[in-house]
Design a protein around this motif. Structure first.
Motif, PDB file in Angstrom:
ATOM      1  N   VAL A   1      34.878   7.010  -3.284  1.00 38.12           N
ATOM      2  CA  VAL A   1      33.854   7.610  -2.413  1.00 38.12           C
ATOM      3  C   VAL A   1      33.186   8.814  -3.048  1.00 38.12           C
TER       4      VAL A   1
ATOM      5  N   LYS B   1      30.712  10.787  -4.632  1.00 37.93           N
ATOM      6  CA  LYS B   1      29.332  10.596  -5.064  1.00 37.93           C
ATOM      7  C   LYS B   1      28.691  11.946  -5.276  1.00 37.93           C
ATOM      8  N   THR B   2      27.624  11.888  -6.033  1.00 34.82           N
ATOM      9  CA  THR B   2      26.956  13.150  -6.301  1.00 34.82           C
ATOM     10  C   THR B   2      26.166  13.602  -5.078  1.00 34.82           C
ATOM     11  N   PRO B   3      26.222  14.895  -4.785  1.00 34.55           N
ATOM     12  CA  PRO B   3      25.380  15.381  -3.693  1.00 34.55           C
ATOM     13  C   PRO B   3      23.917  15.107  -4.043  1.00 34.55           C
ATOM     14  N   GLY B   4      23.148  14.732  -3.060  1.00 32.57           N
ATOM     15  CA  GLY B   4      21.723  14.505  -3.282  1.00 32.57           C
ATOM     16  C   GLY B   4      21.459  13.377  -4.235  1.00 32.57           C
TER      17      GLY B   4
ATOM     18  N   ARG C   1      18.029  12.142  -5.710  1.00 29.28           N
ATOM     19  CA  ARG C   1      16.938  13.072  -5.394  1.00 29.28           C
ATOM     20  C   ARG C   1      16.426  13.739  -6.662  1.00 29.28           C
ATOM     21  N   LEU C   2      15.248  14.330  -6.543  1.00 29.24           N
ATOM     22  CA  LEU C   2      14.700  15.049  -7.684  1.00 29.24           C
ATOM     23  C   LEU C   2      15.640  16.169  -8.108  1.00 29.24           C
TER      24      LEU C   2
ATOM     25  N   ARG D   1      15.545  12.195 -11.950  1.00 28.03           N
ATOM     26  CA  ARG D   1      16.496  11.772 -10.926  1.00 28.03           C
ATOM     27  C   ARG D   1      17.747  11.264 -11.622  1.00 28.03           C
TER      28      ARG D   1
ATOM     29  N   ARG E   1      28.302   7.059 -10.114  1.00 27.93           N
ATOM     30  CA  ARG E   1      29.367   6.617  -9.220  1.00 27.93           C
ATOM     31  C   ARG E   1      30.673   6.619  -9.973  1.00 27.93           C
TER      32      ARG E   1
ATOM     33  N   LYS F   1      17.648   3.299  -6.167  1.00 29.76           N
ATOM     34  CA  LYS F   1      18.029   4.704  -5.986  1.00 29.76           C
ATOM     35  C   LYS F   1      17.206   5.664  -6.838  1.00 29.76           C
TER      36      LYS F   1
END
Lengths: 251, 786
Positions: free
Chosen positions: A11, A13-16, A19-20, A70, A74, A198
């Protein structure tokens, strides 16, 4: 699909995710500058004329302001039940096949798959400038390469810190096309990361990444500290043609 | 049928399919479409859950059911789609819900970003829509796409092959654009033009974050709007999305207020979310939307709303330009692109594209130029030809909403051109002439404009998409009629309320000091109401007149643009470092492009063009090349020198072309980046250097198939061919190309280069030479061609 079966998604995962992440490109660009002039073939900063120096700095500013970087990663836990199934190396049974450009991941607890891209705006700029001014285009190309590497380094630094807090240690990152990790490994990598959706990263039929200034990589995660590996050029399939090869390599 | 009243009543779509599948344990990297074959009842159950929650339209489980994405499976798209639509039909029957054939992105990027051609994309979509209709789908939903051109391929595939309503939703990122740079404004303008049934946004973000994009979309279309957002952002702690069903529904309220009538959910949404939306919609009524009317054209990322004088650049046109004509004959697309980029830099907002020249395949050239041009400039395009086939070739592949140049008052023209404008959603430029020519009097011209407008409206083209060119006659020939043009512009504006276009510079034909007349006439025409002057924006007085006009008419608020453009006192008075000796060699050595061009002009007054090339340019380049070989200078400097030599060479070539002589050439060379390879900066570097040495280069571009190299070698009768490849995976194409050409042309000579090549490998695949760098390419060319 040759390496997905033994992976169990964790579980973490990278925050954001996706996202840019432009921050690193807004910081002082000295490291990027050094990388960019290295890609241009310069051995030291003193070899640059003032005009080229200006051009590189202008190029870095332009790339960093229009890039839409971006990243996604995982973490996958390696299922110990079937250690032999997972390998990204052609020599899947050796502990660490012929050298450092390939990794057999049986010795690791898990792996991080990562993808990063500067986005399509950089490709558009590069195409346009190639028509107008080829010397500046070459400079911009090197600046863009330096920028995507900076994005990857930043991600890896963050990951190193996150995992260190859990007493986990990361290897270098390995990308398809280097060492003996085949380019075709891009297919499962992109699928596992769902990069198309993504971060807008996809493949051509000959396994080129589009947008072109993009990176995918595999990082091993271990319970024991990792030596800073000296990556030898001897084992690399690109050693005969690489412009950045260390001089001592025997050919 | 609910699809008929999309603006007057709410329509509820379904929620996430992938979310439901993942929740049930579908592993990553597995094709979800397979489940239609393996577990149909499982998919049916998901549809049932959505319908019971209130969904009136469910999406078939066919998001990735195209030939490309299914290539690793044992099923064809037709089989999967047939099964999936029938599953959805079974689930929908009881409650009378509708089934949408779901079409997601193809998974490969279209040219020129990727390798997939527009027509290949079309064929993939065609296969899907045909299968969907056969299986009984009620409508088609094209969703989660980020490339507007890919959307267009899908929409055309649907419109031309089946008779079903088309919904389109695209995915926007937090910067307000899709991954490939399309913005909601361009999406709205383009898809409204193409005539889809409804359009909107899906995926990527939660409703609140998509609101700004939705507002933009709302301001650029009158069509029904769709919102199918994610359940917020993924929550990293529990791998779920962070917006609850009630919160999701709450965030839709501002969208209802904006007039959105079609709702659903994307990633992270479940039947619970649909139930919440259904409950919300029961308490609300659709909000009527104000009808919009505006004139605009756009590229995928840049919309130009015509509300002030807007320059159409006229330079992409071979008529009367020998160098341009030669570029088209040589397939020198970069030359054409350069004309486009420089006009945009000079202030053109729209680019006219005309490639009509006897002896070339005009439609194919139009396709190539439009495709390449829109990859490097953001300006919307004006597709210009007298040939309807050429127009259609351009209209098909153009990304965004173009302007057609042109239709006129003749029945034949109206009959052929207007349907093209309607079908491809283009604006159309009408010329005030008919079979009797250009009427002298303004009122007769306006009558033709009126006829064009009426015929356009008759076939469903919008009023605001008809622009009128009142036509200019040379003052030297018909001086009395100059005022008739101005009068006609005024009448078209006042009586017909249409945008006006004018090719201004014809006015001065046959008179001295043309710029002065052009500028004065432009100012008069702007005053009369001209919206879109067609000019050469590189000529400063024309742009100056427009800049001044925009200040005086209060278009340029606070004169901001004007001041930025003309207040140059503060900015550095950049010394153009003129050196006293006026030495072209010095200019090239130091990369002084303008200087080198000036020197070449100077030299032309005393020397023969060929002598300048042989005795000045090439020795200077040789010197620079030697310094490069010795490691005294580096590649960027070599290229700067080359770029300045290029400028000088262009001056010489132009002089030769204008004198009507044959172009100077040291020999012909084909260059190509091989099939599968899209990295072509190396090839472009080699090209610039070789051009400097006076070789004629046929640049076939990148991702070039072996057959194309062969046919170019035959067509242009070229012996020396340079190939580049960057990746190990494309070396095979290189070998294939060499073998194919050599089999058919025994005298062909190949030189090859690229990061992964070695001299040994070059020999092994049958190349005659290995070029380590651009300089070595020149040495090889000299050896082979002299």
């Amino acid at each position: 699909m040759f390496f997905t079966e033994a992976l169990v998604e964790s579980v973490k995962k990278t925050p954001g995710e996706g996202r840019l992440c432009r921050n690193i490109l807004l910081e002082p660009k000295e490291q990027m500058y050094r990388e960019a002039i290295r890609y241009l073939g310069y051995k030291s900063e003193t070899d640059l004329t003032p005009e080229i120096d200006d051009l590189v700095r202008k190029g870095l500013d332009e790339i960093c302001s229009i890039a839409e970087p971006r990243t996604i990663y995982r973490y996958f836990f390696l299922d110990g039940q079937k250690p032999g199934d997972f390998s990204i190396s052609k020599n899947s049974n050796s502990a660490c096949s012929s050298g450092a450009c390939s990794i057999s991941l049986q010795q690791y607890e898990g792996v991080i798959l990562m993808g990063a891209t500067l986005g399509g705006s950089v490709d558009r700029l590069l195409s346009r400038i190639q028509i107008r001014n080829i010397s500046y285009a070459l400079v911009l190309d090197s600046c863009a390469t330096a920028a995507i590497e900076a994005i990857c380094d930043d991600l890896q630094n963050n990951l190193t810190a996150i995992y260190a807090a859990q007493n986990r240690y990361l290897t270098n990152r390995y990308s398809p096309g280097y060492g003996d990790l085949p380019l075709s490994a891009q297919i499962p990598l992109l699928q596992m990361l769902d990069t198309e959706r993504k971060i807008g990263l996809s493949l051509t039929p000959s396994f080129l990444l589009t947008p072109s200034k993009s990176v995918t990589a595999i990082i091993g995660v271990s319970t024991v500290p990792q030596k800073k590996e000296h990556v030898s050029c001897d084992i690399c399939e690109m050693r005969h043609v690489c412009h950045f090869r260390r001089r001592e390599v025997s050919l | 049928m609910i699809i008929d009243n999309l603006l007057e009543q709410f329509t509820l779509l379904d929620g996430g399919m992938g979310t439901m599948l993942q929740a049930a344990g579908l592993p990553l990297g597995i094709c979800p479409e397979i489940l239609n074959m393996e577990k149909p009842e499982f998919i049916e159950n998901i549809h049932r859950q959505y319908i019971e929650a209130g969904s009136q339209i469910v999406y078939s489980n066919t998001f990735g059911a195209n030939s490309y994405k299914l290539s690793g499976t044992e099923f064809s798209p037709a089989e999967i789609i047939d099964a999936a639509v029938k599953i959805a039909r079974r689930a929908a029957e009881k409650d009378g819900a509708k089934v949408a054939l779901d079409i997601g992105p193809l998974g490969k990027l279209l040219e020129p970003n990727g390798c997939l051609s527009f027509e290949e994309a079309y064929v993939l979509f065609q296969e899907q829509v045909l299968a969907g209709e056969r299986a009984g789908a009620d409508l088609i939903i094209i969703e989660t796409l980020s490339d507007l051109l890919e959307v267009k391929a899908a929409v055309l595939a649907a419109q031309e092959n089946v008779d079903l309503p088309i919904f389109v939703t695209m995915s926007y990122e937090e910067n307000g654009r899709t991954f490939v740079g399309c913005d909601p404004v361009s999406m709205g303008i383009t898809l409204d033009g193409l005539g889809v049934t409804a359009l909107g946004l899906n995926c990527s973000l939660g409703p609140r974050d998509l609101l700004p994009m939705l507002e933009k979309l709302r301001r650029h279309t009158n069509l029904p709007l769709i919102m199918k957002a994610n359940a917020g952002l993924p929550n990293l702690e529990n791998n779920r999305y962070d917006l609850s069903a009630p919160d999701y529904a709450q965030q839709l309220i501002p969208m209802i207020d904006l007039g959105v009538t079609i709702f659903g959910g994307c990633c992270g949404t479940t039947p619970e979310y649909i139930r919440e939306i259904a409950a919300l919609l029961k308490t609300r009524k659709p909000v009527p939307r104000e009808k919009l009317s505006f004139s605009a054209v756009c590229s995928a990322g840049n919309a130009v709303v015509i509300n002030r004088p807007t320059i159409i650049g006229e330079r992409i046109n071979p008529s009367g330009k020998k160098v341009f004509q030669q570029a088209l004959l040589d397939h020198n697309i970069d030359y054409v692109l350069n004309q486009g980029i420089s006009q945009v830099e000079a202030g053109a907002k729209i680019l006219d594209v005309n490639v009509g020249l006897p002896g070339i395949d005009e439609a194919a050239m139009m396709r190539t130029v439009v495709s390449r041009l829109q990859a490097v400039v953001d300006a919307p395009l004006q597709i210009d030809s007298t040939n309807p086939k050429t127009l259609e070739a351009g209209l098909r592949i153009v990304n965004g909403k173009p302007l057609i140049n042109s239709v006129n008052g003749e029945d034949e023209s109206l009959r052929t051109i207007l349907p093209l404008a309607k079908k491809y959603g283009a604006a159309v430029l009408g010329l005030c002439l008919d079979k009797n020519g250009i009427p002298d009097k303004a009122k007769d011209r306006v009558n033709i404009a009126r006829k064009i407008l009426r015929r356009a409206l008759d076939i469903g083209i919008k009023h605001e998409d008809v622009y009128i060119d009142c036509l200019v006659l040379a003052a030297s020939v018909q001086q009395a009629e100059v005022v008739e043009t101005l009068k006609a512009i005024r009448m078209v504006k006042e009586e017909l309320n249409l945008k006006t276009v004018l090719g201004v510079s014809n006015i001065s034909f046959g008179l001295p000091n043309r710029e002065l007349l052009n500028q004065a006439f432009l100012t008069l025409a702007l005053g009369a109401g001209l919206d879109l002057p067609i000019i050469n924006p590189n000529i400063a007085p024309m742009c100056d007149a427009i800049a001044a006009f925009n200040v005086l008419l209060n278009h340029d608020r606070n004169s901001a643009s004007y001041i930025a453009k003309y207040n140059t006192a503060a900015s550095s008075t950049k010394s153009t470092a003129t050196n006293s000796s006026n030495d072209i060699s010095y200019a090239i050595h130091h990369g002084l492009a303008e200087e080198a061009a000036l020197c070449a002009e100077e030299l032309l007054t005393k020397h023969e063009p060929l002598d300048i090339v042989n005795e000045k340019l090439i020795p200077a380049l040789d010197d620079v090349g030697k310094s490069f070989e010795k490691g005294v200078i580096y590649l960027p400097q070599l290229l700067q020198a080359a770029t300045s030599a290029q400028g000088a060479f262009a001056v010489v070539q132009k002089a030769v072309a204008n004198s009507g002589k044959q172009q100077l050439t040291k020999g012909k060379i084909i260059l190509a980046t091989v099939k599968g390879d899209v990295h072509d900066i190396g090839k472009n570097i080699v090209k610039v250097i070789l051009e400097n040495y006076g070789y004629t280069i046929y640049d076939l571009g990148r991702d070039v198939a072996p057959e194309k190299v062969l046919s170019a070698a035959v067509e242009h009768d070229v012996q020396l061919i340079g190939l580049s490849a960057l990746m190990t995976t494309t070396l095979g194409s290189m070998e294939e190309t060499i073998h194919l050409v050599k089999k058919n042309r025994k005298d062909a000579i190949f030189f090859v280069g690229g990061a992964v090549l070695t001299p040994d490998y070059a020999k092994k695949i049958g190349a005659d030479y290995y070029a380590h760098d651009a300089k070595q390419s020149v040495d090889i060319a000299k050896k082979v061609l002299g």
